[in-house]
Design an enzyme around this catalytic site. Structure first.
Site, PDB file in Angstrom:
ATOM      1  N   ASP A 194      -1.559  -0.450  -2.875  1.00 27.69           N
ATOM      2  CA  ASP A 194      -1.391   0.806  -3.602  1.00 27.69           C
ATOM      3  C   ASP A 194       0.082   1.230  -3.688  1.00 27.69           C
ATOM      4  O   ASP A 194       0.817   1.151  -2.701  1.00 27.69           O
ATOM      5  CB  ASP A 194      -2.190   1.883  -2.845  1.00 27.69           C
ATOM      6  CG  ASP A 194      -2.198   3.229  -3.535  1.00 27.69           C
ATOM      7  OD1 ASP A 194      -2.823   3.341  -4.598  1.00 27.69           O
ATOM      8  OD2 ASP A 194      -1.574   4.177  -3.002  1.00 27.69           O
ATOM      9  N   GLU A 245       0.207  -2.809  -7.000  1.00 29.48           N
ATOM     10  CA  GLU A 245       0.184  -1.768  -8.030  1.00 29.48           C
ATOM     11  C   GLU A 245       1.595  -1.227  -8.218  1.00 29.48           C
ATOM     12  O   GLU A 245       2.124  -0.538  -7.355  1.00 29.48           O
ATOM     13  CB  GLU A 245      -0.739  -0.607  -7.644  1.00 29.48           C
ATOM     14  CG  GLU A 245      -0.873   0.395  -8.790  1.00 29.48           C
ATOM     15  CD  GLU A 245      -1.059   1.843  -8.369  1.00 29.48           C
ATOM     16  OE1 GLU A 245      -1.562   2.624  -9.183  1.00 29.48           O
ATOM     17  OE2 GLU A 245      -0.684   2.212  -7.237  1.00 29.48           O
TER      18      GLU A 245
HETATM   19  C1  GLC Z   1      -2.243   4.968  -6.715  1.00 28.60           C
HETATM   20  C2  GLC Z   1      -3.731   5.140  -6.897  1.00 28.60           C
HETATM   21  C3  GLC Z   1      -4.005   6.575  -7.236  1.00 28.60           C
HETATM   22  C4  GLC Z   1      -3.541   7.420  -6.086  1.00 28.60           C
HETATM   23  C5  GLC Z   1      -2.071   7.168  -5.779  1.00 28.60           C
HETATM   24  C6  GLC Z   1      -1.690   7.748  -4.450  1.00 28.60           C
HETATM   25  O1  GLC Z   1      -1.532   5.161  -7.874  1.00 28.60           O
HETATM   26  O2  GLC Z   1      -4.201   4.263  -7.862  1.00 28.60           O
HETATM   27  O3  GLC Z   1      -5.360   6.801  -7.489  1.00 28.60           O
HETATM   28  O4  GLC Z   1      -3.725   8.778  -6.381  1.00 28.60           O
HETATM   29  O5  GLC Z   1      -1.790   5.793  -5.688  1.00 28.60           O
HETATM   30  O6  GLC Z   1      -2.252   7.020  -3.402  1.00 28.60           O
END
Ligand code: GLC
Length: 523
Positions: A199, A263
């Site tokens: 994440d 991500e």
């Molecule tokens: C990422 C997740 C999102 C979350 C953020 C903070 O972008 O996909 O849903 O709110 O991280 O953890």
């Protein structure tokens, strides 16, 4: 043999909204087990499950209070063990969500950290003195609105949070934090998981000199207030790469090619750095560029060519149409083009990730103000930033709550989603579900699609075209996608393998919104 994840298709489950098994209106791990056969029938290879760890749910699980357990709303650790056994019995791999950038403010680490300036965990988070005027140490902004620093009167300092104040950022410059967070990976790898989606990785480290972020000249009112500044000092800092390399060393120590997906919403040139030095980083830095590219043949052809050309030697591509944070593809480009998009996703070179409900053609669901859940919408209302519309429960069958729950769902099901339920679509050869199944089956049958090369990517008017080639057999496929609503002439012949329109293609014609895969005879 290429590693399993190169030929695989990943399916994202947002567990709160997949299947509830105990009537509390929130999906859970036994619910996922009960619906695994949907994934088998669909034909995917791996399931990525968004966080189910103990959490106060300020950000619905992305605020983790204990990385090595299951929140009671989702079940128990034994339910997770049952899930992984049930998935593996069906030859489905299991990918977890790993949230290294921050924890919940209720995490024992943060509780210890905030208790005193001299405690052993103080430096596990990012604490700084106030600016001379007593305000925050820098101008940095929270992704979810407001400043990224919150003053804590207990010790008279500010702590940094890229997201909510309830999500304090860990200090990855501290080796103890690194060790503790890498141990989390081992905990789940030892339990048999096949990989992680990591994440918010680009946020992992911030400028050590605490320099302000510069203003963003392109920001206009109506956009997220966090975008008023360019995130030069808070995103994509060089130290992120060594942290990723450390994660990769952990996953490499396990047999069976455990997958790491990152991500990071970054421009293509920066994204490529996340494959790591000599590919010692993420196997797949998520490629989100289809989400932001205009849905027209020329820009998409240009994107594919640019992305392919930018890939480092040995890097494997990947593509995404949506996730739990972004407007659903059927809402962005319309129902007719969502079918063409499905064909694009599943015929491009690289590992595709399907977000739950995409296979049903689900759309964004308007959420009445009194049912808003997402903290982003609550903190920055009215700009359409809230993510509830894309997180509504899966419709499985007829009935008031679509078979999702016997209770009251935490978010309403889309009114028109019940008619689009899995049960309703399963028996309809013209349905979106039938198209997804057919595309996945074709991908399985055709090594050219799963693992082959891509060539001749071009736009011809509103038609996007490319070829896929299986070098071992010489089998060549042509993909033609009509991204417009007008009929197009077809200058190529070949054997049609699949049309988005179900019915056999019309010779010499590409119908409005039609996508077609053709086998091209040699010679
Ligand atoms: C990422 C997740 C999102 C979350 C953020 C903070 O972008 O996909 O849903 O709110 O991280 O953890």
């Amino acid at each position: 043999m290429p590693p399993w994840w190169q030929g695989a298709v990943i399916y994202q489950v947002y567990p709160r909204s997949f299947q509830d098994s105990d009537g509390d209106g929130v999906g859970d791990l036994p619910g996922i087990v009960a619906r695994l056969d949907h994934l088998v029938a669909l034909g995917v290879d791996a399931v990525w499950i968004s966080p189910f760890y103990p959490s106060p749910m300020a950000d619905f699980g992305y605020d983790v209070a204990d990385h090595c357990d299951v929140d009671p709303v989702f079940g128990r650790l034994a339910d997770f063990d049952a899930l992984i056994a049930a998935a593996h019995a069906r030859e489905l791999r299991v990918i977890l969500d790993y949230v290294p950038n921050h924890t919940a403010d209720t995490h024992p680490w943060f509780q210890a950290s905030r208790a005193s300036r001299s405690g052993p965990k103080r430096d596990w988070y990012v604490w700084r003195d106030p600016a001379p005027d007593g305000g925050p140490p820098t101008n940095w902004l929270s992704e979810f609105g407001g400043p990224a620093w919150t003053f804590d009167p207990v010790t008279g300092q500010y702590f940094y949070h890229a997201y909510l104040p309830q999500q304090p950022d860990l200090n990855w410059r501290n080796p103890e934090v690194q060790d503790a967070m890498l141990a989390v990976l081992r905990f789940w790898l030892d339990r048999g998981v096949d990989g992680f989606r990591v994440d918010a990785i680009h946020h992992l480290v911030e400028d050590a000199c605490l320099r302000d972020n510069p203003p963003n000249p392109d920001w206009v009112p109506g956009q997220s207030p966090a975008r008023r500044l360019l995130r030069t000092r808070t995103m994509d800092q060089p130290e992120v790469q060594s942290a990723i390399a450390a994660m990769r060393r952990v996953s490499n120590a396990y047999p069976g090619q455990r997958l790491l997906i990152g991500e990071a919403y970054l421009p293509i040139d920066r994204l490529m750095a996340y494959y790591g030095e000599a590919l010692g980083g993420f196997h797949l830095p998520f490629n989100f560029h289809l989400l932001s590219t205009p849905w027209q043949a020329e820009p998409i052809a240009a994107l594919i060519r640019r992305y392919e050309a930018a890939l480092p030697e040995g890097a494997w591509p990947n593509w995404v149409l949506g996730n739990h944070d972004r407007s659903r593809v059927a809402s962005r480009i319309g129902a007719a083009q969502a079918r063409t998009a499905a064909m694009l996703l599943l015929t491009l070179r690289g590992t595709p990730t399907i977000y739950q409900g995409e296979e049903l053609g689900l759309t964004d669901v308007p959420i009445p103000p009194d049912r808003v859940q997402d903290p982003w919408e609550k903190r920055v209302p009215g700009l359409g930033l809230g993510r509830d519309p894309v997180r509504t429960p899966m419709p499985w069958e007829a009935g008031p709550e679509g078979g999702f729950t016997t209770g009251t769902p935490w978010l309403p099901l889309g009114q028109d989603h019940r008619a689009a339920s899995v049960a309703a679509q399963a028996g309809d050869p013209g349905s979106m579900l039938a198209l997804y199944r057919a595309l996945l089956a074709l991908r399985r049958r055709e090594p050219a699609l799963a693992l082959g090369t891509i060539a001749a990517v071009a736009a011809e008017g509103e038609v996007l075209r490319y070829e896929r080639l299986d070098a071992a057999t010489g089998r060549r496929l042509l993909v033609l996608l009509n991204l417009g609503g007008a009929e197009q002439g077809l200058d190529r012949c070949g054997t049609p393998l699949l049309s988005t329109h179900g019915a056999p293609p019309v010779a010499g014609r590409l119908r409005p919104h039609e996508g077609l895969v053709l086998a091209i005879e040699a010679g």
